[in-house]
Design an enzyme around this catalytic site. Structure first.
Site, PDB file in Angstrom:
ATOM      1  N   ASP A 336       0.835  -1.194   0.000  1.00  0.00           N
ATOM      2  CA  ASP A 336       0.000   0.000   0.000  1.00  0.00           C
ATOM      3  C   ASP A 336       0.877   1.254   0.000  1.00  0.00           C
ATOM      4  O   ASP A 336       1.870   1.321   0.734  1.00  0.00           O
ATOM      5  CB  ASP A 336      -0.891  -0.037   1.244  1.00  0.00           C
ATOM      6  CG  ASP A 336      -1.826   1.141   1.341  1.00  0.00           C
ATOM      7  OD1 ASP A 336      -2.660   1.298   0.442  1.00  0.00           O
ATOM      8  OD2 ASP A 336      -1.712   1.907   2.320  1.00  0.00           O
ATOM      9  N   GLU A 371       1.654  -0.418  -5.047  1.00  0.00           N
ATOM     10  CA  GLU A 371       0.765   0.696  -5.365  1.00  0.00           C
ATOM     11  C   GLU A 371       1.705   1.893  -5.497  1.00  0.00           C
ATOM     12  O   GLU A 371       2.168   2.434  -4.485  1.00  0.00           O
ATOM     13  CB  GLU A 371      -0.263   0.924  -4.264  1.00  0.00           C
ATOM     14  CG  GLU A 371      -1.224   2.058  -4.590  1.00  0.00           C
ATOM     15  CD  GLU A 371      -2.174   2.387  -3.443  1.00  0.00           C
ATOM     16  OE1 GLU A 371      -3.320   2.769  -3.718  1.00  0.00           O
ATOM     17  OE2 GLU A 371      -1.756   2.285  -2.272  1.00  0.00           O
TER      18      GLU A 371
END
Length: 657
Positions: A336, A371
């Site tokens: 993330d 990401e």
């Protein structure tokens, strides 16, 4: 009273050796560290850690056993302007704890103070760590090691995927056990999925703000104990680790990999008004990026940012990743806000954590997905990660939606995204699989909502619809919301089919959001991070079996097309791809940029994707040969088409010769 022996400085955390427990904790700026253990009556016993090797504090407690509850009190300066916020009145979680007892409630006692320290003791209500012992029979488990070119990723939430599934026993729905249930595994196999990517399963907390509104953090991107499984997904917190590994073992036997979404960019301690759970009180200055005024650099939008350039924090993050691979046999990670991993503070491909992963014989062998952004200046790093990493390809997401739903994308731009965005990823020896293609993800509209809503509807989140992106590239086809006339339903269905076909038959690694294959809607909420309810739980009783079959047929078709599974960049004349206009001729430069949205993509010289993304029915002249439409675009018995396909508006079809 039992005294602590000096013990060993490694490994970090609490480790039982059969005779006692060795405790270790990193803190470069602490002046004293107390180990606090709690007996069955909740009585606290404190011991100074006697060992101090470099920045590691350690001690050995003889006769301690698994199940012992513990925490730390860390002494040091309270100097906020310098980044130091030590407060021994607060019991702290071991960053490497493998089980937590207690809940992370919104309570003033779980705060250390902002400008002045809060010296009220919180041991009575603070969560405690639990010493665990690791015994598990993996039998003959082996990682599937699916080649990247054959990988089909399915992004899912542990609870949301199974909580309403009518064929899974009620008592295990929404749990780790349900992931390994034969019903779920058979479904994933029939769909054609090769990798199950799970939203965070490491223990997380709900932000105090959400708790005050009666909401909770559903997605899990608010970590508090990175080595501990989130207990709410277990049938019993004490058996969470066994349940999780049982599921992984069952998935592996079916040839399905497990990828964990992991949050190494921030912690649940949030900003300076946030709670004190662990890192802030152990060594705030080392664990976080600190500004000159002592506040946090908020490069994550969550109040703080982990300093993954600090050697000790790199060691911590690396140990965490190795734990999940070695102890739980996971097959990879999705990181993330992964740009934080490369901050020094500028983003660098040779940042310390990237280098540690590259050099690790364990981590360098698993799937790594970034990401590739954060919210700081210079935070958008799509295409710039080291070669070991694949990356979420938002270029593909936006292009697919614009082409099919907004009709404002030239053919050349669409083709570039269809061809694994080679302008972005074809560098440093990377392969097409580095592009993780997606049309939707947990963050944003579901696929059905993309064709039913022009605007987000996030009122239930309690922020007056301010949260969530406004750049959705969606199209409600003339009516906001679900339902409508038969014609409206059919036009929306055709758009869903077009988007799924683009996703699953393009070059790169496709990622499918769980529920998109059977029409799940969040009723226009494009930021459902705090909705632990029927808005986000997949309703299997309402699932569209026709759409599921369509999706499965596309996935199985993909696996038959060499140009998509061989994971090689397409080159002119290599037989992998030809780009043709509606007359089966190569496109001119003008057609690429200004021509009508009509295109034929010939893959491996045998499979033809015919596209008519215009408003009118159009005749598409097929290349020479005897063509027949193939599932899911036609039945098994198809007449041979020798010349022309009558392309419906906003339609496409796949043929084989």
């Amino acid at each position: 009273m039992t005294q602590l022996a000096i013990g060993k400085p490694a490994p970090l955390g609490a480790h039982y050796d059969g005779q006692g427990v060795n405790f270790t904790l990193f803190s470069a700026h602490a002046e004293r560290v107390e180990l606090c253990v709690f007996d069955a009556n909740g009585q606290e016993h404190r011991y100074d850690l006697p060992g101090h090797s470099g920045d590691i504090w350690h001690g050995y407690l003889p006769d301690a056993r698994p199940g012992l509850r513990y925490g730390y009190r860390v002494h040091g300066p309270w100097q906020p302007a310098e980044g130091h916020r030590f407060n021994p009145a607060k019991l702290l979680i071991d960053p490497c704890a493998r089980q937590i007892d207690g809940e992370f409630k919104d309570n003033p006692l779980l705060h250390a103070g902002h400008n002045e320290p809060d010296y009220r003791d919180n041991a009575a209500i603070a969560p405690k760590c639990v010493v665990v012992v690791d015994h598990y029979d993996w039998e003959d488990d082996a990682p599937p090691r699916t080649p990247w070119g054959s990988t089909i990723i399915y992004e899912a939430h542990v609870k949301g995927l199974t909580y309403l599934h009518p064929e899974i026993p009620v008592e295990i729905r929404g749990t780790y056990k349900a992931l390994g249930h034969p019903v779920m595994i058979n479904y994933l196999k029939q769909l054609g999925i090769t990798a199950l990517e799970l939203l965070p399963v490491a223990q997380f907390a709900s932000e105090p703000r959400l708790q005050r509104m009666g909401l909770s953090n559903y997605w899990g991107y608010n970590p508090v104990a990175m080595f501990a499984l989130h207990p709410a997904y277990a049938c019993s917190p004490e058996t969470a680790l066994h349940e999780f590994r049982d599921a992984i073992k069952a998935l592996h036997k079916a040839g399905i990999e497990v990828i964990l979404d992991i949050v190494l960019n921030h912690s649940a301690e949030l900003d300076l008004d946030g709670p004190l759970f662990s890192l802030r009180g152990i060594d705030n200055r080392s664990y976080y990026w600190i500004r000159e005024d002592g506040d946090y650099h908020n490069w994550t939008g969550c109040g703080n940012t982990l300093n993954l350039s600090h050697p000790a924090v790199v060691d911590y993050a690396s140990a965490c990743l190795r734990y999940w691979v070695e102890t739980c046999h996971v097959d990879g990670f999705r990181f993330d806000l992964a740009a934080v991993m490369g901050r020094t503070p500028e983003f660098r491909q040779d940042a310390p954590l990237f280098t540690a992963i590259q050099n690790c014989p364990v981590l360098s062998q698993v799937k790594l997905i970034a990401e590739p952004w954060d919210i700081a200046p210079g935070g958008y790093q799509v295409g710039n990660f080291p070669p070991l990493f694949a990356e979420w390809n938002d270029h593909f997401r936006d292009a697919a939606r614009r082409f099919w739903l907004h009709y404002d994308l030239p053919l050349g731009a669409f083709a570039g995204r269809f061809a694994a965005s080679s302008d972005v990823f074809k560098r440093n020896g990377r392969l097409p699989s580095a592009a993780i293609n997606l049309v939707t993800a947990h963050d944003g509209f579901t696929l059905r909502d993309c064709v039913c809503f022009n605007h987000k509807h996030n009122e239930a989140n309690g922020e007056e619809n301010r949260d969530g992106t406004n750049n959705n590239y969606s199209n409600n086809h003339g009516k906001e919301g679900l339902g409508g006339s038969l014609d409206l339903v059919e036009r929306r269905r055709d758009s869903i089919h077009a988007l799924l076909t683009t996703l699953l038959l393009s070059q790169g690694t496709p990622m499918l959001l769980a529920g998109d294959e059977h029409g799940h809607s969040q009723h226009g909420n494009n930021n459902a991070y705090c909705q632990d309810n029927q808005l986000t739980w997949l309703d299997w009783s309402q699932a569209s079996s026709g759409l599921t079959a369509f999706t499965a047929a596309l996935i199985h078709l993909r696996k038959r097309i060499p140009a998509l599974v061989e994971n090689r960049w397409w080159e002119e004349g290599d037989g992998n791809v030809r780009w043709l206009n509606r007359y089966a001729q190569p496109l001119s430069t003008d057609e690429w940029q200004n021509g009508p949205k009509q295109l034929q993509i010939l893959l491996s010289d045998r499979f033809l994707i015919a596209i008519n993304a215009t408003l009118e029915v159009t005749e598409i002249v097929l290349p020479a040969g005897e063509w027949h439409a193939i599932p899911p675009f036609a039945g098994e018995d198809n007449p041979v088409i020798t010349a022309v396909w009558q392309g419906p508006a906003h339609g496409l079809c796949v043929f084989q010769r």
